[in-house]
Scaffold this motif. Structure first.
Motif, mmCIF file in Angstrom:
data_model
loop_
_atom_site.group_PDB
_atom_site.id
_atom_site.type_symbol
_atom_site.label_atom_id
_atom_site.label_comp_id
_atom_site.label_asym_id
_atom_site.label_seq_id
_atom_site.Cartn_x
_atom_site.Cartn_y
_atom_site.Cartn_z
ATOM 1 N N VAL A 38 5.189 -0.515 -4.799
ATOM 2 C CA VAL A 38 4.887 -1.755 -4.940
ATOM 3 C C VAL A 38 3.264 -2.260 -5.614
ATOM 4 C CG1 VAL A 38 4.975 -3.761 -3.630
ATOM 5 C CG2 VAL A 38 6.619 -2.261 -3.150
ATOM 6 N N ASN A 39 3.329 -2.945 -6.723
ATOM 7 C CA ASN A 39 1.544 -2.978 -6.529
ATOM 8 C C ASN A 39 1.373 -4.278 -6.078
ATOM 9 O OD1 ASN A 39 1.444 -0.765 -8.682
ATOM 10 N ND2 ASN A 39 2.698 -1.709 -10.373
ATOM 11 N N LEU A 40 0.028 -3.840 -5.380
ATOM 12 C CA LEU A 40 -0.878 -5.685 -5.313
ATOM 13 C C LEU A 40 -1.479 -5.435 -5.656
ATOM 14 C CD1 LEU A 40 1.053 -3.977 -1.687
ATOM 15 C CD2 LEU A 40 0.387 -6.040 -1.275
ATOM 16 N N PRO A 41 -2.678 -6.863 -6.137
ATOM 17 C CA PRO A 41 -3.735 -7.128 -6.532
ATOM 18 C C PRO A 41 -4.932 -6.433 -5.793
ATOM 19 C CG PRO A 41 -2.777 -9.159 -5.065
ATOM 20 C CD PRO A 41 -1.993 -8.071 -5.509
ATOM 21 N N GLU A 42 -6.166 -6.574 -6.316
ATOM 22 C CA GLU A 42 -7.272 -5.970 -5.243
ATOM 23 C C GLU A 42 -7.720 -6.401 -4.094
ATOM 24 O OE1 GLU A 42 -11.525 -4.942 -6.614
ATOM 25 O OE2 GLU A 42 -10.777 -5.239 -7.986
ATOM 26 N N THR A 43 -7.490 -8.043 -4.628
ATOM 27 C CA THR A 43 -7.199 -9.101 -2.842
ATOM 28 C C THR A 43 -6.180 -9.193 -2.150
ATOM 29 O OG1 THR A 43 -6.494 -10.693 -4.627
ATOM 30 C CG2 THR A 43 -8.298 -10.887 -4.820
ATOM 31 N N ALA A 44 -5.637 -7.705 -2.464
ATOM 32 C CA ALA A 44 -4.720 -8.082 -0.902
ATOM 33 C C ALA A 44 -5.576 -7.783 0.070
ATOM 34 C CB ALA A 44 -3.647 -7.258 -1.836
ATOM 35 N N ASP B 85 2.971 -6.235 5.904
ATOM 36 C CA ASP B 85 4.154 -7.047 6.051
ATOM 37 C C ASP B 85 4.857 -6.534 4.927
ATOM 38 O OD1 ASP B 85 6.339 -9.736 6.135
ATOM 39 O OD2 ASP B 85 5.264 -10.102 3.920
ATOM 40 N N VAL B 86 4.421 -5.603 3.995
ATOM 41 C CA VAL B 86 5.329 -4.783 2.891
ATOM 42 C C VAL B 86 6.270 -4.151 3.460
ATOM 43 C CG1 VAL B 86 5.548 -3.376 0.882
ATOM 44 C CG2 VAL B 86 3.898 -5.508 1.047
ATOM 45 N N TYR B 87 5.151 -3.644 4.869
ATOM 46 C CA TYR B 87 6.352 -2.101 4.800
ATOM 47 C C TYR B 87 6.971 -2.723 5.973
ATOM 48 C CZ TYR B 87 2.873 1.227 3.303
ATOM 49 O OH TYR B 87 2.220 1.828 2.637
ATOM 50 N N MET B 88 6.785 -3.850 6.800
ATOM 51 C CA MET B 88 8.133 -4.563 7.884
ATOM 52 C C MET B 88 9.196 -4.902 6.817
ATOM 53 S SD MET B 88 8.826 -4.855 10.186
ATOM 54 C CE MET B 88 7.285 -4.377 11.555
ATOM 55 N N GLN B 89 8.856 -5.390 6.076
ATOM 56 C CA GLN B 89 10.569 -6.451 5.184
ATOM 57 C C GLN B 89 10.718 -5.295 4.199
ATOM 58 O OE1 GLN B 89 11.014 -9.440 5.626
ATOM 59 N NE2 GLN B 89 9.192 -9.793 6.577
ATOM 60 N N VAL C 130 9.968 -5.081 -4.293
ATOM 61 C CA VAL C 130 10.639 -5.230 -2.774
ATOM 62 C C VAL C 130 12.288 -5.830 -2.658
ATOM 63 C CG1 VAL C 130 11.379 -5.255 -0.418
ATOM 64 C CG2 VAL C 130 8.618 -4.803 -0.813
ATOM 65 N N ARG C 131 12.321 -6.743 -2.779
ATOM 66 C CA ARG C 131 13.737 -7.700 -3.242
ATOM 67 C C ARG C 131 14.146 -6.894 -4.231
ATOM 68 N NH1 ARG C 131 10.200 -12.072 -1.758
ATOM 69 N NH2 ARG C 131 9.703 -12.944 -4.115
ATOM 70 N N LEU D 177 8.817 3.497 0.824
ATOM 71 C CA LEU D 177 8.270 2.577 0.119
ATOM 72 C C LEU D 177 7.132 3.241 0.416
ATOM 73 C CD1 LEU D 177 8.110 -1.210 1.501
ATOM 74 C CD2 LEU D 177 8.329 0.297 -0.959
ATOM 75 N N ALA D 178 6.609 2.531 -0.827
ATOM 76 C CA ALA D 178 4.664 3.058 -1.660
ATOM 77 C C ALA D 178 3.881 2.115 -2.119
ATOM 78 C CB ALA D 178 5.157 4.374 -2.153
ATOM 79 N N VAL D 179 2.927 1.602 -1.676
ATOM 80 C CA VAL D 179 2.195 0.639 -1.890
ATOM 81 C C VAL D 179 0.767 0.802 -2.739
ATOM 82 C CG1 VAL D 179 2.624 -0.817 -0.497
ATOM 83 C CG2 VAL D 179 0.949 0.845 0.005
#
Length: 951
Positions: free
Chosen positions: A659-665, A672-676, A641-642, A685-687
């Motif tokens: 924006v890739n997140l681990p399975e444990t996210a 938080d990613v969407y807000m930031q 994101v940064r 943004l897409a996750v």
């Protein structure tokens, strides 16, 4: 890169045309004469059937082009029927076809001051394409210079109104765009919600219902007749009354996929039953505004508005709705998010209309019924031997490319009259780049570092500033875009915003100062020349996925992405492939000051382990330079994101990036990613949370023959009771035992569940990469999977103990002094470590102390030990009583505990990946079977260049 033949000077614009200077080429020498050419055979085999699906022998490429790149170009871009004289067979023919058309159109439309300038333009463009300095987007290679319609745009935005004629026209227009090999997006918010009345008095169907028809249409049309699915984007405004239904649409379908999968249907990506599930052909995004995001922050209500009157017909809790978005994205990666106010704040044409939608990957954002053609620079080509960035050549390359892109609009064809008119009136372009991740690594910069972000921002600012400066020069030669006059004030305002953002940019590394200084100079010219001449193009830049063309340029990384992994797929001469360490790594180690012998040891370690953690001689402070999208040291979500936020102020459009997140996210992590993203000024943004989707290709060998119609048996309904997999917790207790059997050394690592049961084992024998090591790895994986599916350890102990083969003999284990084979030793050791005394006693396996006690007392155990075992058995029985059973299968009830998630993998690939700890929910290529890798919000194959949807 070949040295400059002549010192470049800034090309100039004159009323009668552009003066083009030579940068890469020499007068009197054609670019083709400076390289060594060779002939290659390109053969592709279907990974399921083993049959050749493509074969063209004797194709011609420069000797420095990789086999991957030449394969992609030959299979994707060469035109003409195979086996005929009309088939292209050389890169020269392909480049000549495209560059020749651009040069001819430039001459005809008055772009060049003289014929000599036209020749320089042709040679410079040819040289850059030949040397992989940049590439046009795929439709250019497909279509330009052929008898086909000259479609050059990859990105389209459509529009739809609240009428049946418009909705049906939407289906038709999308179909033609998909057929041409491109993707499209649109906003459905004009369509009345299911909570509003029709003029006839009935209730409207709502946009989600019409999405079904569009999804079915897209699913039947292969993009360009080549890929498995079309690429499309569907956007809905957050204040639409049907927004909650839209948000949960794909998440609920994912639930359906799981249920059908568990019932035995083939729901893998490309499976025969997946087509019965809806809404799978589109990316969905919610268009949020500042009012909504502030309500989320404040925890207040937000109004949903009728489409016709604009009045609030329902109020919802903004934070609750936002969390539903995050939860749905956690479950299935949809919907993404687009920030409406930020998008339109940087809009150069607000007098014409708002920006309401985007293309499928969210990088092109402009007017409805418009299109954009793309081109991307290979950033690594501008890295000098002294590790400085070649500012002068980058400026010259950018201005020449944007000139060519604008020329293409003079001859391009478009799928609809409305798109034709808008594109010719506003001339939207999308220059961008690839290989940023490789560039930063080569320069010794971490992707998630201040130094990495500031350099990326400076380069992006320089690129866009140069593009708009050239656009203003073109306006003086061939006129501004037709819609400029009514939007002149707004366009110039946006240019000043870009300039101000550049002025605010703080350069972290002193060696980047020339890049920022050049950008500052370009933006000063943009403002000055734009006020005088206007601009030729409404927009100039964006960052696309660059999937297929990235491999055409032999890029290690695509678009703005970091390195996906430190080990790269490489095709071999004569067939086959291998994994090699990315070639950027040795350069990075040299830049960081490591001696050759140390660097070689680090590279060897990476080749064996796939990461740098623990690499001999590598300083821990340098680990961040080698962080990747996946793996041992994966970049944190906010690192992505940064980076996006750093470059966004210097782009006309947006950024294609997931924006890739681990399975444990967690759901909260995605929220938080969407807000930031909103707070940091992104446009979209897409996750993607690892393993959140079921779809995974299944390699099932050759297709079975279907029975003849007259022999077809009556359908048989069967209920299948499957074992359920109990995966180990993310953090688990493990033990490692070193051993020697008959002089052969090895290591046994075993991991257990929280209750002490064995759930995983790894055997390391022999040198990494040897046949023995490979066989042991596969054997360990197979045993681990079976243990997690419930096969008792004692079953394996019964089967594998006393198995005889060499090496055998003495061991260094005091409990097991002799062994008949390594396998005999391993399973006896596992029995001692994980089975109870009673279970071992039945198998005749005892510890040294137990055998000694038997000699002395006639009993293997003491009375105290016997009492402890009785108590332990009682506790275990109580625990079993507390478990629940699913009685749906009378013959084989499934044990369900409240502990780990028992839903597991259902394909060989996923089982292997889950056990080895490298699960990546990317599909296998439908053509060649290679593991694909993320490219923006799509996937691309490194082996053949196929994509999962985006063009």
């Amino acid at each position: 890169m070949t040295e400059t033949k002549q010192a470049p000077r800034r090309s100039t614009a004159k009323p009668n045309g552009l003066t083009i200077d030579r940068v890469y080429t020499s007068e009197g020498v054609h670019p083709y004469d400076e390289v060594t050419w060779e002939r290659r055979d390109v053969i592709q085999t279907n990974w399921k059937t083993g049959e050749n699906v493509f074969e063209q022998r004797g194709v011609e490429f420069p000797d420095y082009w990789s086999l991957n790149a030449s394969t992609i170009v030959t299979t994707k871009y060469f035109r003409g029927a195979l086996g005929t004289d009309q088939r292209e067979n050389s890169l020269r023919q392909l480049i000549d076809r495209v560059v020749g058309k651009y040069t001819e159109a430039g001459r005809e439309n008055g772009y060049f001051a003289t014929e000599a300038d036209a020749e320089v333009f042709e040679h410079e463009l040819t040289w850059m394409l030949l040397h992989q300095v940049f590439s046009f987007n795929s439709p250019v290679w497909f279509n330009v210079g052929t008898k086909s319609p000259q479609q050059v745009s990859a990105c389209f935005i459509l529009s739809v109104d609240d009428s049946m004629d418009s909705i049906l026209n939407w289906y038709k227009e999308e179909g033609f765009i998909f057929k041409g090999g491109s993707g499209a997006g649109l906003n459905l918010s004009r369509i009345r919600s299911s909570k509003e009345l029709l003029s006839s008095g009935g209730t409207a169907s709502g946009p989600v219902s019409f999405m079904r028809g569009a999804d079915a249409s897209a699913g039947t049309i292969k993009s360009g007749g080549a890929t498995r699915r079309a690429a499309k984007m569907v956007v809905l405004d957050v204040d639409h009354p049907d927004i909650e239904e839209f948000i949960e649409t794909k998440a609920r379908e994912e639930d359906k996929i799981r249920a059908l999968r568990d019932a035995g249907f083939d729901m893998d990506l490309g499976g025969k039953d997946i087509v019965s599930v809806q809404y799978q052909n589109a990316n969905n995004s919610v268009r949020v505004n500042d009012e909504f995001m502030k309500a989320v922050e404040d925890g207040t209500d937000f109004g949903l508005r009728a489409r016709m009157s604009g009045e609030v017909i329902e109020k919802v809790d903004a934070r609750d709705l936002f969390n539903k978005m995050a939860k749905a994205a956690w479950e299935c990666a949809d919907p993404g998010i687009q920030y409406d106010d930020m998008i339109n704040a940087w809009h150069t044409n607000p007098e014409t209309g708002r920006i309401t939608a985007s293309n499928p990957c969210s990088e092109y954002m402009s007017l409805d019924n418009s299109s954009c053609n793309l081109a991307s620079l290979n950033l690594l080509k501008f890295l000098n031997d002294d590790d400085t960035f070649d500012v002068e050549r980058f400026v010259k390359a950018s201005e020449l490319i944007i000139t060519a892109m604008d020329i293409s609009i003079t001859f391009a064809d478009f799928p609809t009259e409305a798109i034709t008119q808008t594109t010719k009136d506003y001339r939207q372009l999308g220059i961008g780049y690839a290989n940023l991740g490789a560039l930063l690594m080569a320069m010794g910069r971490g992707y998630d570092s201040e130094g990495g972000r500031s350099l990326a921002a400076a380069i992006t600012s320089l690129m866009t500033g140069t593009a708009y400066r050239r656009s203003a020069e073109l306006a003086a030669v061939v006129g501004p875009y037709a819609g400029y006059a009514r939007n002149a004030s707004a366009h110039q305002k946006v240019m000043r915003k870009h300039q101000a953002a550049n002025d605010d940019l703080k350069v972290v590394e002193q060696m980047d100062a020339p890049v920022h200084a050049a950008a500052t100079q370009q933006w000063a010219q943009v403002v000055e020349l734009g006020a005088k001449n206007g601009f030729r193009n409404a927009q100039a830049s964006l960052l696309a996925p660059t999937g297929t063309i990235g491999f055409m340029m032999d890029c290690d990384t695509t678009g703005i992405e970091p390195d996906f992994s430190l080990v790269k797929f490489k095709k071999l001469v004569g067939g086959g492939s291998m994994q090699i360490v990315n070639q950027t790594i040795p350069r990075a180690l040299k830049r960081l000051g490591y001696r050759d012998e140390v660097a070689e040891a680090i590279v060897a370690y990476i080749a064996e382990h796939g990461h740098v953690v623990g690499a001999p001689g590598l300083k821990t402070e340098h680990y961040e330079v080698f962080d990747t999208a996946m793996g041992e040291r994966s970049i944190k979500p906010m690192g992505h994101v940064r980076m996006m936020a750093a470059v966004q102020p210097y782009l006309s459009g947006a950024i294609s990036k997931t924006v890739n997140l681990p399975e444990t996210a967690t759901v909260e992590d995605i929220a938080d990613v969407y807000m930031q993203g909103w707070k940091l000024g992104l446009k979209a943004l897409a996750v993607y949370r690892d393993n959140c989707k079921v779809g995974q290709p299944l390699s099932d060998g050759k297709k079975k023959e279907e029975p003849k119609a007259e022999e077809a048996p009556k359908p048989e309904v069967r209920v299948e009771y499957r074992p359920r997999r109990q995966r180990l917790p993310k953090t688990r207790t493990s033990r490692t035992t070193s051993f020697t059997v008959g002089g052969a050394e090895g290591y046994l690592t075993s991991s257990q569940y929280d209750d002490g049961r064995l759930g995983e084992l790894f055997l390391k024998l022999g040198k990494q990469g040897s046949t023995l090591a490979g066989v042991m790895d596969a054997f360990s994986i197979a045993i681990s999977i079976a243990l997690q599916y419930g096969v008792p350890l004692e079953t394996y102990v019964q089967k594998f103990t006393n198995l005889k083969f060499e090496p055998a003999g003495m061991t260094d284990d005091p409990d097991l002094r002799m062994s008949q084979s390594i396998i005999d030793y391993v399973f006896k050791r596992l029995a001692l470590d994980y089975l109870s005394y009673d279970e071992r006693a039945e198998l005749g396996i005892y510890t040294a102390s137990e055998r000694a006690r038997y000699v002395e007392t006639g009993s293997y155990i003491t009375e105290e030990e016997e009492a402890e075992m009785i108590e332990s058995e009682s506790l275990k029985n109580d625990a079993v009583d507390d478990m629940r059973f699913d009685e749906s299968g009378p013959n084989q009830p499934t044990l369900i505990t409240a502990a780990p998630d028992l839903s597991g993998a259902h394909t060989t690939a996923e089982l292997m990946e889950r056990v080895t700890g490298h699960a990546v929910d990317a599909p296998l290529c439908f053509t060649c079977g290679t593991k694909m890798r993320p490219s923006g919000s799509c996937y691309v194959c490194e082996g053949c260049g196929s994509t999962s949807g985006c063009s």
